[in-house]
Motif scaffolding. Structure first.
Motif, PDB file in Angstrom:
ATOM      1  N   UNK A 129       0.820  -1.202   0.000  1.00 32.03           N
ATOM      2  CA  UNK A 129       0.000   0.000   0.000  1.00 32.03           C
ATOM      3  C   UNK A 129       0.860   1.260   0.000  1.00 32.03           C
ATOM      4  N   UNK A 130       0.422   2.251  -0.792  1.00 37.50           N
ATOM      5  CA  UNK A 130       1.073   3.557  -0.794  1.00 37.50           C
ATOM      6  C   UNK A 130       0.191   4.555  -0.071  1.00 37.50           C
ATOM      7  N   UNK A 131       0.812   5.328   0.822  1.00 37.31           N
ATOM      8  CA  UNK A 131       0.089   6.373   1.539  1.00 37.31           C
ATOM      9  C   UNK A 131       0.629   7.722   1.092  1.00 37.31           C
ATOM     10  N   UNK A 132      -0.238   8.598   0.555  1.00 32.55           N
ATOM     11  CA  UNK A 132       0.204   9.933   0.161  1.00 32.55           C
ATOM     12  C   UNK A 132       0.719  10.710   1.374  1.00 32.55           C
ATOM     13  N   UNK A 133       1.753  11.521   1.149  1.00 31.31           N
ATOM     14  CA  UNK A 133       2.304  12.336   2.237  1.00 31.31           C
ATOM     15  C   UNK A 133       1.524  13.628   2.411  1.00 31.31           C
ATOM     16  N   UNK A 134       0.664  13.934   1.453  1.00 28.28           N
ATOM     17  CA  UNK A 134      -0.080  15.191   1.511  1.00 28.28           C
ATOM     18  C   UNK A 134       0.645  16.337   0.851  1.00 28.28           C
ATOM     19  N   UNK A 135       1.736  16.019   0.170  1.00 27.52           N
ATOM     20  CA  UNK A 135       2.480  17.073  -0.527  1.00 27.52           C
ATOM     21  C   UNK A 135       1.594  17.715  -1.596  1.00 27.52           C
ATOM     22  N   UNK A 136       1.445  19.024  -1.553  1.00 31.29           N
ATOM     23  CA  UNK A 136       0.548  19.689  -2.501  1.00 31.29           C
ATOM     24  C   UNK A 136       1.152  19.805  -3.893  1.00 31.29           C
ATOM     25  N   UNK A 137       0.294  19.906  -4.878  1.00 36.14           N
ATOM     26  CA  UNK A 137       0.746  20.198  -6.241  1.00 36.14           C
ATOM     27  C   UNK A 137       1.066  21.691  -6.326  1.00 36.14           C
ATOM     28  N   UNK A 138       2.178  22.006  -6.958  1.00 33.83           N
ATOM     29  CA  UNK A 138       2.557  23.396  -7.184  1.00 33.83           C
ATOM     30  C   UNK A 138       2.036  23.899  -8.524  1.00 33.83           C
ATOM     31  N   UNK A 139       1.642  22.948  -9.368  1.00 32.27           N
ATOM     32  CA  UNK A 139       0.944  23.276 -10.619  1.00 32.27           C
ATOM     33  C   UNK A 139       0.136  22.086 -11.038  1.00 32.27           C
ATOM     34  N   UNK A 140      -0.850  22.321 -11.906  1.00 37.88           N
ATOM     35  CA  UNK A 140      -1.692  21.253 -12.435  1.00 37.88           C
ATOM     36  C   UNK A 140      -1.056  20.772 -13.738  1.00 37.88           C
ATOM     37  N   UNK A 141      -0.629  19.510 -13.794  1.00 39.78           N
ATOM     38  CA  UNK A 141       0.025  19.007 -15.008  1.00 39.78           C
ATOM     39  C   UNK A 141      -0.841  19.138 -16.267  1.00 39.78           C
ATOM     40  N   UNK A 142      -2.165  19.076 -16.102  1.00 43.03           N
ATOM     41  CA  UNK A 142      -3.040  19.215 -17.277  1.00 43.03           C
ATOM     42  C   UNK A 142      -2.923  20.594 -17.909  1.00 43.03           C
ATOM     43  N   UNK A 143      -2.572  21.590 -17.111  1.00 42.68           N
ATOM     44  CA  UNK A 143      -2.411  22.946 -17.623  1.00 42.68           C
ATOM     45  C   UNK A 143      -1.036  23.186 -18.235  1.00 42.68           C
ATOM     46  N   UNK A 144      -0.075  22.280 -17.944  1.00 42.47           N
ATOM     47  CA  UNK A 144       1.314  22.501 -18.350  1.00 42.47           C
ATOM     48  C   UNK A 144       1.743  21.618 -19.510  1.00 42.47           C
ATOM     49  N   UNK A 145       1.317  20.366 -19.503  1.00 43.65           N
ATOM     50  CA  UNK A 145       1.804  19.418 -20.520  1.00 43.65           C
ATOM     51  C   UNK A 145       0.776  19.136 -21.575  1.00 43.65           C
TER      52      UNK A 145
END
Length: 145
Positions: A129-145
């Motif tokens: 199992x992977x548990x997210x650390x809660x690190x926020x996104x600094x940008x939305x990849x859909x807007x960049x790539x």
């Protein structure tokens, strides 16, 4: 374009591990593992690969270049996103098959293509199992790539 580093086969084992000549050992695919660490905090941002050309470009320009195994080509970190990595210092391990780079992460500060500061934003909990650390996104990849 200068070579900057030498072929490791020209060095003895002792010269490779204790000497002062930079002679990275590329694997059978012509790649060396490259670890990017944030200057100052020493936080690991990402792990990728470099071929000889990417390594040379990084040393010559001071901006980090990698070799994308999935795309089969060199890419300058941040060429699409603006999240360029500026090389502060490069080290190599004892047998010179890994490079550790201290970098200044520019742009919004995201090294990961998911928009996060680091690619290491999940913890392995129980081997499954992977548990997210809660690190926020600094940008939305859909807007960049």
């Amino acid at each position: 374009m200068s070579t900057l580093f030498v072929d490791p086969s020209t060095l003895s084992h002792a010269e490779q591990e204790e000497g002062t000549v930079f002679a990275p050992k590329f694997d059978a695919n012509g790649l060396v593992t490259a670890v990017a660490q944030e200057a100052g905090s020493n936080r690991i941002l990402m792990v990728a690969h470099m071929n000889a050309k990417a390594l040379r470009l990084t040393l010559e320009t001071g901006e980090v270049h990698y070799f994308s195994r999935s795309r089969g080509r060199i890419w300058k970190k941040g060429e699409s996103s603006g999240e360029i990595q500026k090389l502060v210092e490069m080290r190599t391990d004892c047998d010179q098959d890994v490079v550790l780079m201290s970098v200044e992460q520019t742009g919004r500060g995201a090294a990961c293509h998911t928009g996060r500061k680091s690619c290491f934003y999940r913890v392995v909990v129980d081997g499954q199992t992977l548990r997210p650390t809660g690190e926020p996104r600094l940008f939305d990849p859909k807007d960049v790539y």
